[in-house]
Write a protein that holds these residues in place. Structure first.
Motif, PDB file in Angstrom:
ATOM      1  N   ARG A   1      66.763  -6.982  -7.321  1.00  0.00           N
ATOM      2  CA  ARG A   1      66.613  -6.066  -8.448  1.00  0.00           C
ATOM      3  C   ARG A   1      65.135  -5.896  -8.745  1.00  0.00           C
ATOM      4  O   ARG A   1      64.361  -6.838  -8.651  1.00  0.00           O
ATOM      5  CB  ARG A   1      67.322  -6.603  -9.700  1.00  0.00           C
ATOM      6  CG  ARG A   1      68.815  -6.780  -9.549  1.00  0.00           C
ATOM      7  CD  ARG A   1      69.554  -5.463  -9.400  1.00  0.00           C
ATOM      8  NE  ARG A   1      70.996  -5.667  -9.342  1.00  0.00           N
ATOM      9  CZ  ARG A   1      71.666  -5.925  -8.231  1.00  0.00           C
ATOM     10  NH1 ARG A   1      71.025  -6.006  -7.070  1.00  0.00           N
ATOM     11  NH2 ARG A   1      72.963  -6.093  -8.252  1.00  0.00           N
ATOM     12  N   TYR A   2      64.774  -4.684  -9.154  1.00  0.00           N
ATOM     13  CA  TYR A   2      63.374  -4.428  -9.478  1.00  0.00           C
ATOM     14  C   TYR A   2      63.091  -4.863 -10.916  1.00  0.00           C
ATOM     15  O   TYR A   2      63.890  -4.594 -11.828  1.00  0.00           O
ATOM     16  CB  TYR A   2      63.038  -2.945  -9.319  1.00  0.00           C
ATOM     17  CG  TYR A   2      61.576  -2.681  -9.504  1.00  0.00           C
ATOM     18  CD1 TYR A   2      60.671  -2.922  -8.469  1.00  0.00           C
ATOM     19  CD2 TYR A   2      61.071  -2.226 -10.725  1.00  0.00           C
ATOM     20  CE1 TYR A   2      59.317  -2.716  -8.640  1.00  0.00           C
ATOM     21  CE2 TYR A   2      59.715  -2.016 -10.898  1.00  0.00           C
ATOM     22  CZ  TYR A   2      58.850  -2.262  -9.862  1.00  0.00           C
ATOM     23  OH  TYR A   2      57.505  -2.065 -10.036  1.00  0.00           O
ATOM     24  N   LEU A   3      61.959  -5.519 -11.115  1.00  0.00           N
ATOM     25  CA  LEU A   3      61.548  -5.972 -12.447  1.00  0.00           C
ATOM     26  C   LEU A   3      60.399  -5.101 -12.934  1.00  0.00           C
ATOM     27  O   LEU A   3      59.306  -5.138 -12.385  1.00  0.00           O
ATOM     28  CB  LEU A   3      61.106  -7.431 -12.411  1.00  0.00           C
ATOM     29  CG  LEU A   3      60.623  -8.005 -13.748  1.00  0.00           C
ATOM     30  CD1 LEU A   3      61.780  -8.080 -14.734  1.00  0.00           C
ATOM     31  CD2 LEU A   3      60.005  -9.386 -13.546  1.00  0.00           C
ATOM     32  N   GLY A   4      60.681  -4.270 -13.938  1.00  0.00           N
ATOM     33  CA  GLY A   4      59.644  -3.460 -14.558  1.00  0.00           C
ATOM     34  C   GLY A   4      59.225  -4.117 -15.851  1.00  0.00           C
ATOM     35  O   GLY A   4      58.434  -5.058 -15.879  1.00  0.00           O
ATOM     36  N   GLY A   5      59.798  -3.654 -16.973  1.00  0.00           N
ATOM     37  CA  GLY A   5      59.519  -4.292 -18.253  1.00  0.00           C
ATOM     38  C   GLY A   5      60.338  -5.549 -18.476  1.00  0.00           C
ATOM     39  O   GLY A   5      59.989  -6.397 -19.291  1.00  0.00           O
TER      40      GLY A   5
END
Length: 272
Positions: A25-29
């Protein structure tokens, strides 16, 4: 279960890592992913991050605006050229959430969240994504309809045409705890004018279906007409058509159906 964190210098490398690992999963904020991890989501084994500055870029000087997926609501509130988006940005969480939460992450927020996405839907935004099939542009409505199948795809940016006048865009969030509470309903409308007539009406609703949706019956009632009391009443009367709200702790489906027309009328009339 251990979680591996991988940080890349470019969005392309991050997209490739997401495509190669169905449990990544991509972690942005972090407002969605970290909550899932803290609640024990064992489907996530890898966290992917990118330090690509393009993902935090704002281009707002021309007729078309582009927001990198990593742009935060606090950044939007600091931009004078994005004053029309200050209301949706301010309606999300408190200062801590606005400092971390991103416009790209909001596309995946489940009900009763995802308020900024409602604004983007009303503005007919296009979502730039990169995945196993390469980079492509996806209309936001199409993106939302398939977002549960977007695992392995990295959102790069969101772009849309800037409203021609400050009063062409309208936004309202109904919440029991303001500003940071989940939405009972969220409404946004973009009503471009040609002379005294509305041309290209778009009305979007949040918490009235599993994902934000357009209120097409209301759009038809507005299209080609003057924004007067008669037109507003006609749009409000049909606002509920095509909606499928659910029940949750904030409100019942019945209540949402009862109030959506009332609040659309207030929104378009400029009432508080």
């Amino acid at each position: 279960m251990p979680v591996t964190v991988k940080t890349f210098g470019s969005s392309g490398e991050a997209a490739a890592a997401l495509s190669a690992d169905r449990n990544a999963r991509y972690l942005g904020g972090g407002t969605l992913v970290m909550r899932a991890l803290n609640e024990g989501d064992i489907s996530i084994s890898t966290i992917v991050r990118a330090s690509d500055h393009a993902m935090t870029r704002i281009e707002a000087t021309g007729a078309r605006i582009t927001l990198g997926a990593g742009v935060t609501y606090a950044r939007i509130l600091a931009e004078r050229d994005l004053a029309f988006l200050h209301s949706p940005a301010r309606s999300i969480g408190g200062p801590a959430v606005r400092n971390m939460g991103t416009v790209g992450g909001n596309l995946f927020a489940p009900n009763p969240y995802g308020d900024f996405t409602v604004a983007m839907l009303a503005l007919d935004a296009v979502v730039s994504v990169q995945g196993g099939l390469g980079s492509r542009e996806v209309p936001i409505e199409e993106f939302l309809q398939s977002r549960d199948r977007q695992t392995g795809t990295l959102v790069l940016a969101i772009s849309f045409a800037k409203p021609g006048s400050p009063d062409a865009f309208h936004y309202r969030k109904i919440a029991r705890i303001k500003p940071k509470g989940g939405a009972v309903i969220t409404l946004a409308a973009h009503l471009p004018m040609n002379g005294s007539r509305i041309v290209g009406a778009r009305v979007a609703l949040g918490s009235m279906a599993p994902t934000p949706i357009r209120a097409r019956a209301a759009e038809r009632a507005l299209e080609g007409r003057s924004l007067d009391a008669s037109t507003i009443n006609a749009a409000a009367a049909v606002a509920v058509e095509g909606t499928t709200p659910g029940d949750n702790a904030l409100a019942s489906a019945w209540y949402r159906r009862e109030i959506v027309g009332v609040h659309l009328k207030r929104l378009l009339s400029g009432q508080e």
